[in-house]
Design an enzyme around this catalytic site. Structure first.
Site, mmCIF file in Angstrom:
data_model
loop_
_atom_site.group_PDB
_atom_site.id
_atom_site.type_symbol
_atom_site.label_atom_id
_atom_site.label_comp_id
_atom_site.label_asym_id
_atom_site.label_seq_id
_atom_site.Cartn_x
_atom_site.Cartn_y
_atom_site.Cartn_z
ATOM 1 N N CYS A 2 0.855 -1.180 0.000
ATOM 2 C CA CYS A 2 0.000 0.000 0.000
ATOM 3 C C CYS A 2 0.887 1.225 0.000
ATOM 4 O O CYS A 2 2.087 1.151 0.273
ATOM 5 C CB CYS A 2 -0.908 0.018 1.227
ATOM 6 N N GLY A 28 -0.913 0.625 -4.971
ATOM 7 C CA GLY A 28 -2.241 0.087 -4.704
ATOM 8 C C GLY A 28 -3.298 0.787 -5.507
ATOM 9 O O GLY A 28 -3.366 2.023 -5.511
ATOM 10 N N ASN A 101 0.654 0.232 5.963
ATOM 11 C CA ASN A 101 1.212 -0.549 4.857
ATOM 12 C C ASN A 101 1.955 -1.729 5.448
ATOM 13 O O ASN A 101 2.886 -1.552 6.228
ATOM 14 C CB ASN A 101 2.173 0.307 4.022
ATOM 15 N N GLY A 102 1.544 -2.938 5.090
ATOM 16 C CA GLY A 102 2.225 -4.124 5.596
ATOM 17 C C GLY A 102 1.245 -5.220 5.943
ATOM 18 O O GLY A 102 0.094 -5.229 5.492
ATOM 19 N N TYR A 257 10.616 -4.648 -7.747
ATOM 20 C CA TYR A 257 9.358 -4.401 -8.443
ATOM 21 C C TYR A 257 8.499 -3.292 -7.848
ATOM 22 O O TYR A 257 7.958 -2.464 -8.573
ATOM 23 C CB TYR A 257 8.543 -5.696 -8.469
#
Length: 491
Positions: A2, A28, A101-102, A257
């Site tokens: 995210c 995201g 985020n995670g 990526y």
């Protein structure tokens, strides 16, 4: 995966948060949200879709205030409902809005603790809501007379003591300010920035430094593993390490990526790291097949372009753009279902026949996950007239699920899981398949910052730095398979 951003400004911040989220949109595309502090109120707007679709002029006009946080999301395991768009909010204590985020690996244990011991109800399946309530409880048990920076840091220490996994978090505490903190291993990235305006000094915290570039903030540093940064409503910055020393192991897949090439993470240029990945991969090709006969190196747009360019340079082979990308189709890796991914590939890419006809081509991608996209692209190259199609991955074989916030599929859906490279080569239909060696990938990132001694390489190595409960991977298998996701969407 995210994207999160928070700003403590001197003027209205909603438009800056919006711009920051658009720059972080690659992290995201499922949902987005912004919350701001407007006097005695928290103003929240969120919904499913891209940032540009969630926010219109009317929604933005309601987001008043000089402090706010934003979030763009794709769903991780078990968290793919509209109700789970972030930021989340709890009214006690103080009023807290939260973006994360995670992914936690002890979510279910914490959920039980929340209900049985802390008397808190979790209303969604999201581990982000669990983490928010852990933070709320830890703040609740501090002295209520005056919430000081010391007490806030004690609360974050309590979160670290109870939570396991990879997480970078932002919290707005009504009447107090912005809190940002990162897991003790520093798995997920978090960067601090600042800018000076005529009205005073402003601070921002974001998943990637690229969000600062568009807003005119200067990157100051990464938030350290286990560190909390607290910025008061009047712009005073406080910081403290709130967890015992742990192995610093940032996620290496960010460099492969996830992150944009123009970002700096852990003082490492993502762009330079990808150049080094290509150089190392070229050296391996020269060792293993010196008489390769490659006529052209062709990247799979867009994340592989950097590595492919340096690879071509080392090999002394022309670098060619063989595929044209439709930029109005989302990233296939983060699409929710296999059917969507399959249908999107030919909508997303179109081959330039002249670059393939009667040539031996080396296609370069950043990684191979399910292999579905790679297989179709190889066939597209053959259909365009390629004589031979070689395929190179700038990353090692992905054989294990990522459990720290990247929704890689269940192990059974990873094309390399339990297979030799030769077997994957045959499945993809390539004339030759070559993967990056893990040691070379680590070097490519580490060379940018020699203080980085270890990385989370779990999706390649199967080694999870936080440790996992015995049945956790089995739970992930049940949640992340495309069949399971389809069943949830149709329920």
């Amino acid at each position: 995966m995210c994207g999160i951003i928070g700003i403590v400004g001197t003027t209205e911040v909603a438009s800056a948060l919006y711009d920051g989220l658009t720059v972080l949109q690659h992290r995201g595309q499922d949902a987005a949200g912004i919350v701001t502090v407007d006097g005695a109120h928290l103003r929240l707007h969120k919904g499913n879709g891209l940032v540009r679709d969630v926010f219109n002029q009317n929604a933005m006009s309601r987001l008043g205030g000089s402090i706010g946080i934003g979030h763009c999301r794709y769903p991780t395991a078990g968290s793919d409902n509209a109700d789970e768009a972030q930021p989340f909010y709890v009214n006690s204590p103080y009023g807290i809005a939260f973006a994360h985020n995670g992914n936690l690996v002890n979510t279910e244990a914490l959920r039980r603790e929340m209900f049985q011991d802390d008397r808190r109800h979790i209303n969604t399946d999201s581990d982000s809501e669990v983490l928010l309530n852990v933070l709320a409880h830890e703040l609740q048990i501090q002295d209520r007379m005056a919430l000081t920076p010391d007490q806030i840091f004690k609360a974050v220490a309590g979160v670290h003591a109870r939570s396991r996994g990879g997480y970078a978090c932002l919290a707005l505490i009504q009447g107090y300010g912005l809190l940002a903190f990162r897991d003790p291993h520093g798995i997920r990235p978090l960067v601090l920035g600042e800018r000076v305006t005529p009205e005073g000094r402003e601070y921002a915290v974001a998943s990637e430094s690229v969000a600062f570039d568009v807003l005119g903030f200067k990157r100051v540093r990464d938030v350290a593993p286990g560190e909390a940064v607290y910025i008061t409503v009047d712009g005073q910055l406080h910081a403290r390490r709130c967890a015992e020393t742990a192995v610093h192991a940032p996620c290496i897949f960010e460099y492969v990526y996830l992150a944009r090439p123009d970002s700096m993470i852990e003082d490492v240029s993502v762009y330079k790291a990808r150049l080094r990945m290509g150089e190392k991969l070229a050296e391996k090709i020269k060792r293993e097949c010196p008489d390769h006969g490659i006529d052209a190196v062709i990247p799979i747009p867009d994340t592989a372009r950097t590595a492919a360019s340096s690879l071509a340079g080392v090999l002394g082979v022309p670098f060619r753009e063989g595929f044209v990308k439709n930029r109005y189709v989302g990233r296939t890796f983060i699409m929710p279902g296999q059917g969507d991914r399959v249908k999107s590939v030919r909508r997303k890419l179109n081959a330039i026949d002249l670059e393939f006809r009667n040539k031996t081509v080396l296609l370069v991608d950043d990684s191979i996950v399910r292999g579905t996209t790679s297989k179709q692209i190889i066939q597209m190259a053959r259909d365009a007239g390629a004589k031979k199609v070689y395929f190179a991955s700038a990353a090692p074989p992905v054989r294990y699920p990522n459990v720290y916030g990247i929704d890689m599929p269940s192990a059974s859906e990873l094309v390399a899981a339990g297979k030799s490279e030769k077997e994957v080569e045959q499945l993809l239909g390539a004339d030759w398949l070559i993967y990056q060696d893990l040691d070379d990938l680590v070097w490519a990132v580490q060379d940018g910052n020699e203080e980085l001694k270890q990385f989370d390489t779990s999706c390649f190595s199967g080694e999870y730095v936080t440790g996992l409960d015995q049945d956790y991977l089995q739970q992930i298998e049940m949640l992340r398979s495309d069949d399971a996701k389809a069943a949830r969407r149709s329920a």
